[in-house]
Design a protein around this motif. Structure first.
Motif, PDB file in Angstrom:
ATOM      1  N   UNK A 117       0.818  -1.214   0.000  1.00 22.71           N
ATOM      2  CA  UNK A 117       0.000   0.000   0.000  1.00 22.71           C
ATOM      3  C   UNK A 117       0.854   1.268   0.000  1.00 22.71           C
ATOM      4  N   UNK A 118       2.137   1.095  -0.215  1.00 22.50           N
ATOM      5  CA  UNK A 118       3.039   2.229  -0.312  1.00 22.50           C
ATOM      6  C   UNK A 118       3.591   2.712   1.005  1.00 22.50           C
ATOM      7  N   UNK A 119       3.169   2.079   2.111  1.00 25.74           N
ATOM      8  CA  UNK A 119       3.565   2.532   3.442  1.00 25.74           C
ATOM      9  C   UNK A 119       4.424   1.488   4.127  1.00 25.74           C
ATOM     10  N   UNK A 120       5.340   1.973   4.943  1.00 22.89           N
ATOM     11  CA  UNK A 120       6.233   1.053   5.644  1.00 22.89           C
ATOM     12  C   UNK A 120       5.470   0.051   6.492  1.00 22.89           C
ATOM     13  N   UNK A 121       4.284   0.422   6.934  1.00 23.48           N
ATOM     14  CA  UNK A 121       3.506  -0.462   7.821  1.00 23.48           C
ATOM     15  C   UNK A 121       3.047  -1.717   7.090  1.00 23.48           C
ATOM     16  N   UNK A 122       3.045  -1.699   5.757  1.00 22.49           N
ATOM     17  CA  UNK A 122       2.560  -2.871   5.006  1.00 22.49           C
ATOM     18  C   UNK A 122       3.691  -3.762   4.514  1.00 22.49           C
ATOM     19  N   UNK A 123       4.888  -3.449   4.871  1.00 24.00           N
ATOM     20  CA  UNK A 123       6.019  -4.226   4.352  1.00 24.00           C
ATOM     21  C   UNK A 123       7.216  -4.093   5.264  1.00 24.00           C
ATOM     22  N   UNK A 124       8.371  -4.409   4.736  1.00 20.46           N
ATOM     23  CA  UNK A 124       8.587  -4.824   3.347  1.00 20.46           C
ATOM     24  C   UNK A 124       8.196  -6.276   3.100  1.00 20.46           C
ATOM     25  N   UNK A 125       7.823  -6.568   1.859  1.00 17.95           N
ATOM     26  CA  UNK A 125       7.484  -7.925   1.481  1.00 17.95           C
ATOM     27  C   UNK A 125       8.761  -8.731   1.281  1.00 17.95           C
ATOM     28  N   UNK A 126       8.944  -9.835   1.975  1.00 17.58           N
ATOM     29  CA  UNK A 126      10.185 -10.606   1.855  1.00 17.58           C
ATOM     30  C   UNK A 126      10.504 -11.028   0.427  1.00 17.58           C
TER      31      UNK A 126
END
Length: 907
Positions: A117-126
């Motif tokens: 979603x462009x926000x640090x709270x949603x990632x990072x995706x491994x």
């Protein structure tokens, strides 16, 4: 020009720099070497190649959303869902990158692959981090520098939905978090960062004219574009400072931005209004972002159009003074994407040339403009290339030519203009999803099969060319080979020196210039008052002195002055047989004619010009024509008597003799049927007899040389892969040039193909062969009767096989060929002359190989015009191109070319 000069230092003088340069000079090919550490690369972008749009938790980007929800706006409802599937096939990408042998690979990160979603709270995706680590590590292992773009138009859709994307400054903190994460995670291995790719395109198409099939599809041309740009500039500047303050010292990298622009050429390069319009156009496309970043920190000042529209508020957002300071100097280099150029007039905008917009010289001018406008920055060309529309071909000559010529203009900018270009990146590594055009446009060095689940990559011809150029880093002379049929190498302009011994000349012929220029009458009664020579009357001394004075005055005549002014070493002219022997025989010698030629020869020697004398240039004495002319075998002895007199009279000063000029023309055009063959037969025998006379009686003491000038057009097979066309082209040359050259330079007899063709055509007409036969003794006398190979060449033809055996009996074409103009050749005057410079080189190579590496002189070459203008640029271009092809033949192909003579000294 004085008006223009006052803008020097602000980029205006770029137009003045080239204002007096003609197109031929502008397009000259430059041979030289790129700097040793010059970077060569290629590029892609995440959405265009990666595919895997929703795997492993990847979030939806604006381009995912746009292609899925606005299919009517995109070609064939195509998407980048799979694209080249580089996410699953990067090893295939790496293989073709390594095969190209490049120093760097520029690619972009997908923001939503790292943060859904462009926000640090949603990632990072491994898996996103793993994928990009894998890409970077494999590139470094292959000695390829990764150059990473943080944003190449695929914004996380969640940020577009929540804030309106870059239309709002609220997005800036999220971009900075994303950038900081990338610096921290990948920066130990990435030394070149690009914050944004082509913000001008993203803002104008995505936020101004979104209806034009470009994500995110926001339509606000008068306002939204400016707000989006404002946010991007502030995002870039702050990201730069994050890198500069936190990571630069430890990571030792560089960071900048990639801007795009076309070059814009004023419609009238001396009109200040047009120049100002061009500067204004550049200010809006490039300066919009470059001025805040590279110069003042603020937008360029181009006036207030809001007032024009009666808008009371300013649609262009303002930077605070603090923001201006933050903007300044926030790029370590100037990243440049460039593809084409346009013509500009106030309030108008035109493509400069054809539909491909292939305008190489525009990139050189643009590079100079950037240097002068933005303080001589380091420049990386980060995209440059050309597409083919709906083309699946691997034989992409259009792309080979484009790269070759554009990159050569970059080399000119480096070497001649001192522009600080450090690297070049070709767009693109492979065919990919070309935004609104889907898969219909192909920019790739490699062809991708988009119907194959494996997305096979196959190199095009351009990949081979680019690999070769990047590997050598040079445009050197030895890259050109006569066997290369590609226009890419064929039309190269080379720089080099003819040898000091090379002879330059100009030419004319007696009948074409003498009649109006030099004719005057002698008074018989003034010379011999009684007119009775039989009584051994002594000539009047005063009259003789008078005519000698007239002849002496010829030394100052205008043509000799012109020859002197040209600075040539030779002047080729012909002697009028009937001016020496009025009836063609030795029964009477016209002393006035003898004196005239003596004076001309002496005048040339006095100015240091060697006389090159043609003994027969088509003006046979009418008295000989009355008894059959060249068809009467007695002409052989008459010609020998005439030439013997000339050798004896002028040979102490003339060291360069030509017996006949273009015998093919006078024989074939003079009369049809058997006549051309009989006339040729007598000409060859007359030439040989004259040569042997000179060889026996004069050469030892006079030290001259003698030969024949032959003529031909170059014959290019229409289909070089068709043996019939190749054989037809050879028959054409053997029938026109070999008809005379083969007896003289080989075995004293006609070429076998000529004998065969004429015999077959004669049989069809129910007659014996129309080609006469040389006796064995004549063959011995003819063979080897030339001290050099003199050639007149003007043009070229496409030649194909055409069987005329079923035609009614005809003499028109015994060689079974059909000729037509070279496609794309410039039509000149006369109507048979098309300008085909490369044909000269191929002709010289052909005769060099066919006749055993003879010494060659080009004795005529030139072009006509239909008007009386002195501004003959077409002739300037013609000579420059043809003589350059002669230089190639001499220096690159080893042809023993010793001289060049222009036709003609004067109209």
């Amino acid at each position: 020009c004085n008006k223009i000069a006052c803008y020097t230092g602000n980029g205006y003088d770029v137009w003045e720099k080239f204002v007096r340069q003609n197109a031929f000079e502008r397009d000259e090919f430059y041979h030289g070497e790129f700097p040793k550490k010059f970077g060569w690369g290629t590029a892609t972008a995440a959405y265009q190649i990666e595919g895997a749009w929703n795997v492993e938790g990847k979030g939806e980007s604006t381009w995912d959303h746009y292609t899925h929800n606005a299919p009517c706006r995109l070609l064939y409802n195509q998407t980048g869902d799979v694209a080249c599937d580089s996410y699953h096939n990067f090893d295939d990408d790496l293989a073709i990158i390594k095969e190209l042998g490049l120093s760097h690979y520029r690619f972009s990160l997908s923001w939503s692959r790292l943060f859904p979603d462009g926000k640090l709270t949603s990632g990072p995706l491994p898996d996103g981090v793993r994928y990009y680590n894998d890409v970077i590590n494999k590139l470094i292992a292959a000695n390829v520098e990764p150059m990473v773009t943080l944003f190449h138009w695929d914004l996380p859709q969640a940020l577009q939905d929540e804030f309106g994307g870059f239309n709002s400054s609220e997005i800036i903190p999220y971009y900075l978090d994303y950038a900081d994460f990338c610096f921290r995670t990948f920066g130990g291995r990435v030394k070149y960062w690009f914050t944004f790719n082509e913000p001008y395109v993203y803002c104008t198409l995505g936020h101004g004219y979104g209806v034009a099939a470009f994500a995110p599809g926001h339509y606000s041309p008068g306002e939204g574009v400016y707000y989006a740009a404002h946010s991007i500039i502030k995002s870039h500047a702050q990201a730069y400072h994050i890198y500069n303050n936190t990571y630069r010292e430890s990571q030792k990298g560089q960071i900048g931005i990639t801007l795009n622009t076309n070059w814009v050429e004023p419609m009238t390069t001396t009109d200040l209004d047009h120049i100002e319009a061009s500067q204004r156009s550049l200010a809006f496309s490039t300066g919009w972002f470059a001025e805040p970043i590279f110069n003042s920190g603020d937008y360029p000042d181009v006036g207030n159009r809001s007032e024009y529209y009666n808008i009371t508020y300013d649609r262009l957002p303002k930077f605070t003074e603090e923001e201006k300071e933050l903007n300044k100097g926030t790029s370590d280099f100037f990243g440049l994407n460039h593809y084409t150029s346009n013509l500009i007039v106030p309030c108008s905008y035109y493509p400069e040339e054809g539909p491909t917009y292939d305008i190489p010289w525009g990139i050189r001018k643009l590079l100079i403009w950037i240097k002068r406008t933005y303080g001589d920055p380091v420049i990386y060309i980060t995209e440059n290339g050309i597409s083919e529309h709906h083309s699946d071909g691997l034989d992409d000559d259009i792309r080979v030519n484009y790269y070759k010529n554009y990159i050569n203009e970059v080399l000119k900018a480096i070497k001649e203009d001192d522009v600080n270009v450090k690297g070049y990146t070709a767009w693109s590594l492979m065919d990919n999803f070309e935004w609104a055009e889907g898969y219909s446009e192909r920019f790739g060095l490699h062809w991708v099969n988009f119907t194959d689940p494996e997305r096979t990559r196959i190199p095009k011809k351009s990949a081979s060319y680019y690999r070769s150029l990047a590997g050598s880093g040079t445009y050197q002379l030895n890259q050109i080979f006569i066997s290369c049929r590609s226009e890419t190498d064929r039309d190269d302009f080379i720089f080099g020196l003819f040898p000091d011994s090379f002879l330059w000349g100009a030419s004319s012929s007696a009948y074409q210039v003498e009649v109006s220029q030099y004719r005057f009458s002698l008074s018989w009664s003034r010379l011999f008052p009684t007119g009775n020579l039989m009584e051994n009357e002594v000539a009047n001394v005063e009259a003789v002195a008078y005519y000698n004075h007239v002849l002496d005055e010829l030394e100052a005549r205008e043509d000799v002055n012109l020859i002197k002014m040209l600075g040539v070493q030779q002047y080729r002219f012909s002697i009028s047989w009937s001016r020496i022997f009025p009836d063609g025989t030795t029964s009477y010698v016209n002393q006035g004619g003898v004196d005239y030629y003596n004076s001309l020869i002496d005048s040339l020697l006095k100015i240091g010009v060697e006389p090159v004398v043609t003994l027969y240039h088509w003006d046979l004495p009418q008295a000989l024509e009355d008894i059959g002319g060249l068809l009467n075998e007695t002409v052989v002895d008459r010609f020998n008597e005439y030439t013997d007199f000339c050798f004896k009279t002028f040979g102490n000063r003339v060291k360069f003799w030509i017996t006949f000029n273009e015998p093919y023309v006078i024989t074939w055009l003079g009369s049809p049927g058997e006549a051309p063959y009989q006339a040729t037969h007598n000409i060859i025998k007359a030439h040989a007899k004259a040569y042997r006379t000179y060889e026996k009686f004069y050469k030892g003491k006079q030290g001259g040389r003698i030969g024949m000038t032959m003529s031909t057009e170059w014959a290019e097979p229409k289909d070089p892969n068709n043996p019939s066309d190749v054989e037809a082209a050879d028959r054409f040359l053997q029938s026109i040039l070999g008809w005379f050259a083969h007896p003289i330079f080989k075995n004293g007899d006609y070429p076998e193909v000529v004998k065969k063709q004429v015999n077959e055509r004669s049989q069809l007409q129910g007659t014996p062969s129309r080609l006469p036969v040389f006796t064995d003794a004549e063959k011995v006398e003819i063979a080897g009767t030339a001290d050099f190979f003199a050639i007149n060449g003007y043009t070229s033809r496409l030649v194909t096989y055409q069987d005329k055996s079923t035609w009614p009996p005809s003499y028109e074409n015994d060689r079974d060929t059909h000729e037509e103009p070279i496609p794309g050749a410039i039509q000149a005057t006369p109507d048979w002359l098309q300008i085909v410079p490369w044909g000269m080189r191929r002709l010289l190579n052909w005769l060099d190989r066919e006749y055993g590496h003879p010494t060659v002189y080009i004795t005529e070459n030139g072009v006509g015009t239909s008007d009386a203008t002195v501004d003959d640029q077409i002739r300037v271009n013609f000579y420059k191109a043809y003589i350059n092809e002669a230089l190639k033949a001499q220096q690159l192909d080893g042809v023993d070319l010793q001289g060049y003579t222009a036709w003609s000294l004067m109209d």
